[in-house]
Design a protein around this motif. Structure first.
Motif, mmCIF file in Angstrom:
data_model
loop_
_atom_site.group_PDB
_atom_site.id
_atom_site.type_symbol
_atom_site.label_atom_id
_atom_site.label_comp_id
_atom_site.label_asym_id
_atom_site.label_seq_id
_atom_site.Cartn_x
_atom_site.Cartn_y
_atom_site.Cartn_z
ATOM 1 N N UNK A 196 22.095 -39.516 9.471
ATOM 2 C CA UNK A 196 22.955 -39.962 10.577
ATOM 3 C C UNK A 196 24.422 -39.655 10.274
ATOM 4 N N UNK A 197 24.848 -39.949 9.053
ATOM 5 C CA UNK A 197 26.237 -39.674 8.673
ATOM 6 C C UNK A 197 26.544 -38.181 8.706
ATOM 7 N N UNK A 198 25.561 -37.361 8.305
ATOM 8 C CA UNK A 198 25.736 -35.901 8.352
ATOM 9 C C UNK A 198 25.854 -35.431 9.795
ATOM 10 N N UNK A 199 24.965 -35.896 10.682
ATOM 11 C CA UNK A 199 24.954 -35.446 12.078
ATOM 12 C C UNK A 199 26.206 -35.900 12.830
ATOM 13 N N UNK A 200 26.742 -37.088 12.477
ATOM 14 C CA UNK A 200 27.964 -37.591 13.112
ATOM 15 C C UNK A 200 29.219 -36.911 12.565
ATOM 16 N N UNK A 201 29.061 -36.180 11.467
ATOM 17 C CA UNK A 201 30.222 -35.526 10.870
ATOM 18 C C UNK A 201 31.047 -36.442 10.004
ATOM 19 N N UNK A 202 30.509 -37.624 9.692
ATOM 20 C CA UNK A 202 31.233 -38.571 8.838
ATOM 21 C C UNK A 202 31.374 -38.031 7.416
ATOM 22 N N UNK A 203 30.288 -37.488 6.895
ATOM 23 C CA UNK A 203 30.294 -36.921 5.546
ATOM 24 C C UNK A 203 29.264 -35.793 5.469
ATOM 25 N N UNK A 204 29.631 -34.733 4.800
ATOM 26 C CA UNK A 204 28.697 -33.630 4.581
ATOM 27 C C UNK A 204 27.908 -33.940 3.312
ATOM 28 N N UNK A 205 26.594 -33.954 3.403
ATOM 29 C CA UNK A 205 25.797 -34.386 2.251
ATOM 30 C C UNK A 205 24.445 -33.690 2.216
ATOM 31 N N UNK A 206 23.766 -33.847 1.069
ATOM 32 C CA UNK A 206 22.405 -33.345 0.912
ATOM 33 C C UNK A 206 21.700 -34.213 -0.126
ATOM 34 N N UNK A 207 20.406 -34.427 0.068
ATOM 35 C CA UNK A 207 19.586 -35.162 -0.911
ATOM 36 C C UNK A 207 18.521 -34.219 -1.448
ATOM 37 N N UNK A 208 18.381 -34.216 -2.767
ATOM 38 C CA UNK A 208 17.437 -33.315 -3.436
ATOM 39 C C UNK A 208 16.571 -34.135 -4.384
ATOM 40 N N UNK A 209 15.278 -33.842 -4.375
ATOM 41 C CA UNK A 209 14.367 -34.522 -5.300
ATOM 42 C C UNK A 209 14.555 -33.954 -6.707
ATOM 43 N N UNK A 210 14.558 -34.821 -7.702
ATOM 44 C CA UNK A 210 14.761 -34.387 -9.086
ATOM 45 C C UNK A 210 13.611 -33.486 -9.544
ATOM 46 N N UNK A 211 13.925 -32.430 -10.305
ATOM 47 C CA UNK A 211 12.873 -31.520 -10.779
ATOM 48 C C UNK A 211 12.099 -32.109 -11.946
ATOM 49 N N UNK A 212 10.918 -31.553 -12.193
ATOM 50 C CA UNK A 212 10.130 -31.950 -13.354
ATOM 51 C C UNK A 212 9.434 -33.291 -13.193
ATOM 52 N N UNK A 213 8.796 -33.718 -14.306
ATOM 53 C CA UNK A 213 8.055 -34.977 -14.312
ATOM 54 C C UNK A 213 8.246 -35.671 -15.658
ATOM 55 N N UNK A 214 8.156 -36.990 -15.654
ATOM 56 C CA UNK A 214 8.163 -37.761 -16.903
ATOM 57 C C UNK A 214 9.400 -37.522 -17.747
ATOM 58 N N UNK A 215 9.173 -37.325 -19.052
ATOM 59 C CA UNK A 215 10.269 -37.146 -20.004
ATOM 60 C C UNK A 215 11.068 -35.879 -19.709
ATOM 61 N N UNK A 216 10.359 -34.841 -19.228
ATOM 62 C CA UNK A 216 11.060 -33.587 -18.920
ATOM 63 C C UNK A 216 12.046 -33.802 -17.769
ATOM 64 N N UNK A 217 11.679 -34.626 -16.791
ATOM 65 C CA UNK A 217 12.594 -34.923 -15.684
ATOM 66 C C UNK A 217 13.853 -35.611 -16.203
ATOM 67 N N UNK A 218 13.669 -36.586 -17.086
ATOM 68 C CA UNK A 218 14.832 -37.295 -17.635
ATOM 69 C C UNK A 218 15.750 -36.337 -18.390
ATOM 70 N N UNK A 219 15.134 -35.406 -19.163
ATOM 71 C CA UNK A 219 15.935 -34.440 -19.925
ATOM 72 C C UNK A 219 16.693 -33.498 -18.989
ATOM 73 N N UNK A 220 16.028 -33.051 -17.924
ATOM 74 C CA UNK A 220 16.677 -32.155 -16.958
ATOM 75 C C UNK A 220 17.826 -32.856 -16.244
#
Length: 473
Positions: A196-220
């Protein structure tokens, strides 16, 4: 059993440098053959092994002295061409190394066309894309591009409005820069609020899921945080999303996200912290015994120090594709080895030039130990002799003429003439020659000191009668 052991020498050499397998086998055969002759004549196997070990150490040091550092693009291309037997592949490898640097990751993939291609990814690439197409800033390319964004990194799920609103308010107060969120997941009300904030032009943003799994995800995530100067918001660090400050956010020159991948370009993290992280990962690369873990660690290393180059090999048919891809992988391994330890004259000449140090070493030893050194000296000529004979030239005659020369003066088997090998482009990575010798001597020494082996006797079952009749017909 003997064949399996010699095969192990070749396999080990291939694992380390991706080349030099034939040299390993030829040297192992020569050392074993000469060694058994000495043992049959009454030599002590353990003393022979001691002499072999000392001889190998001396030759390895001499190879390092002979080696010439590989410093420019032309030298890299020559090494790659020698292994790949194809200038097109060699040029791609040289260009890739030129762009990503010595520590950069270069991957080999199959092209969907008949043409070889080189693709370069600047910065850190994550194998996760945006969580909603509503974040897109370029509708034609379906791509999100954020310039000088602030970056929130967390290993928790972001689902509640209360998780995200404090951060959005602080970002807006700090000048309204774009915001990128990398989290285990962003869903529900939190994702809707961002959209909603992106579409209204309030703030330009993006959400990305973290890569990897488990301990490797934490390290990345920790790698990304160090690269961008962020702090990972995690239960492990005692930080929660509702207590995020602008100082916890990282930044980069640009973030580019598409449906299935995200690239962070020029993170603004402290160089000292990045160097420390790189040193830590290098130690882990050396210590790990898993090929998979090593590959993933090298990918992390490359993401921190440079970029990623992808060479796509093209071919008309599947068999040709597999053959060209295999050659490209071998050429890349050989080129990496050359960059690491330098190059030496090829065609077996480097081993011939190492004979002198063994003469000096043999003079300082006595008994069967000296005999072990002599055994290695006599075996070093095997690759050159075999190359000459395979090319239709008398091996002993070629060997004598090469011994009369100095430096890189050797035999060009393809043209049937004597020349300066380095000028002619007949070179080997020093690491290939060293590894081939060390692995050959390791296996040969074990064979010479082994009194008995235990193996299962293969059981041969007769073929069914109808199959025998068919084969007879």
């Amino acid at each position: 059993m003997g064949a399996q052991l010699v095969k192990e020498a070749a396999s080990k050499t291939n694992d380390v440098v991706g080349d030099g397998t034939t040299t390993s086998v030829v040297l192992a055969r020569a050392i074993v053959r000469n060694g058994f002759m000495n043992i049959a004549a009454g030599a002590n196997g353990m003393d022979l092994k001691s002499g072999i070990d000392k001889a190998v150490k001396a030759v390895v040091e001499e190879i390092a002295n002979i080696a010439i550092p590989v410093e420019n693009r032309d030298q890299i291309a020559r090494v790659a061409a020698l292994s790949a037997h194809e200038e097109g592949i060699a040029d791609l490898i040289a260009e890739a190394m030129d762009k990503v640097g010595r520590e950069g990751v270069i991957t080999i993939e199959e092209s969907k066309t008949m043409v070889d291609e080189l693709d370069f990814v600047e910065g850190m690439r994550l194998d996760r894309g945006y969580l909603s197409p509503h974040f897109v800033t370029d509708a034609q390319r379906m791509e999100v591009t954020l310039e000088e964004p602030l970056i929130l990194i967390t290993d928790t799920k972001v689902s509640s409005v209360n998780d995200i609103v404090p951060t959005l308010e602080k970002v807006a107060q700090a000048g309204g820069r774009p915001l990128a969120i990398i989290a285990e997941d962003v869903e529900g009300e939190a994702l809707a609020t961002l959209v909603v904030n992106k579409l209204r032009g309030t703030i330009s943003c993006v959400a990305v899921k973290a890569p990897g799994f488990g301990d490797r995800r934490k390290a990345l995530l920790e790698d990304i945080a160090i690269m961008t100067g962020a702090t990972v918001i995690s239960n492990d660090t005692g930080l929660s999303l509702d207590a995020v400050e602008v100082s916890h956010l990282g930044s980069a020159r640009r973030i580019i996200a598409v449906k299935d991948e995200t690239t962070i370009v020029e993170g603004r993290g402290a160089p000292e912290a990045t160097e420390s992280r790189v040193a830590q990962i290098r130690v882990q690369v050396e210590e790990t015994t898993s090929d998979y873990d090593r590959e993933k660690l090298q990918e992390r290393l490359a993401a921190l120090v440079g970029g990623v180059a992808v060479i796509r090999v093209g071919a008309a048919t599947e068999p040709e594709m597999n053959e060209r891809k295999s050659r490209t992988e071998d050429a890349l391994s050989a080129t990496r080895a050359a960059v690491e330890e330098g190059i030496v004259p090829g065609g077996g000449v480097t081993l011939i030039r190492s004979e002198q140090v063994l003469d000096d070493l043999q003079a300082s030893l006595s008994g069967d130990e000296a005999l072990g050194v002599r055994l290695i000296r006599d075996s070093l000529s095997a690759p050159l002799e075999l190359i000459s004979e395979n090319a239709g030239h008398p091996g002993q005659v070629v060997l004598d003429k090469v011994r009369q020369g100095e430096g890189d003066w050797g035999f060009d088997a393809e043209k049937g003439e004597y020349t300066h090998l380095i000028q002619s482009g007949i070179i080997d990575p020093a690491k290939v020659t060293r590894s081939a010798l060390q692995n050959a001597c390791s296996i040969a020494a074990m064979l010479l000191t082994t009194q008995a082996v235990v193996a299962e006797i293969p059981i041969f079952k007769p073929l069914p009668a109808d199959v025998q009749d068919f084969m007879h017909d």
